[in-house]
Design a protein around this motif. Structure first.
Motif: not given
Length: 192
Positions: A44-47, A81-84
């Motif tokens: 959950e919430d990977l970012d 958008e915060r994920l690599d």
């Protein structure tokens, strides 16, 4: 959630007191998933889970040299958008991506009906109240709708049901909408 009937490992946090702890925790999560397979691994919430300090460990565990057969990995985020790009765009890491928009009025009404049916009679909205709240909650996510129900129940208990649940929930719609506006304003200020 678990329509597959498989064991489900649900991860909301991997934090520790130092960066290396989150790296160790990632390894432990995947070791547990491999030992439990076949299973679902829900992140959950990977970012917020994957940081600069633990990204390479995460990527190696996700699709490195270790066999992850029998593990269905599902990750959620409100901020893709915060994920690599190495996580989001590389094939075989997360093969399917689904965007879930905010619920329409009919979906909000169905969700509120479901909640309403789980409550004791004196806590339930009337049919008119339910329709009104579904209309007033335009722009609310399912999480905000759940918060609306929970905070309204708490308020109902503290005011000795004055005005009934319809009035209390309408008041709480306004309170939550004000919180949403404050959060959006804070984000805009932070981004500027």
């Amino acid at each position: 959630l678990n329509a597959l009937g498989l064991p489900c490992l649900y991860v909301k946090s991997i934090a520790g007191d130092k960066p290396s702890t989150s790296q160790v925790n990632i390894r432990r999560i995947f070791e547990r998933a491999r030992a439990t397979a076949p299973c679902m691994l829900v992140l959950e919430d990977l970012d917020s889970l994957v940081t600069d300090e633990n990204r390479s460990v995460f990527l190696n565990e996700l699709d490195g040299f270790v066999n992850n057969s029998g593990i269905v990995t599902l990750a959620t985020t409100n901020h893709p958008e915060r994920l690599d790009p190495a996580i989001v765009d590389r094939p075989s890491r997360f093969d399917r991506k689904y965007h879930f928009g905010l619920p329409a009025q009919s979906e909000r009404e169905s969700y509120l009906k479901w909640w309403n049916a789980t409550l004791e009679k004196e806590l339930q909205l009337t049919a008119d109240g339910l329709a009104r709240v579904a209309h007033l909650t335009d722009g609310f996510s399912f999480a905000y709708l759940k918060e609306l129900v929970m905070s309204s129940i708490t308020a109902w208990m503290s005011v000795s049901n004055s005005g009934g649940m319809d009035a209390i929930m309408v008041d709480h719609v306004a309170l939550l909408r004000a919180q949403m506006s404050t959060a959006i304003e804070a984000k805009v200020s932070a981004d500027s």
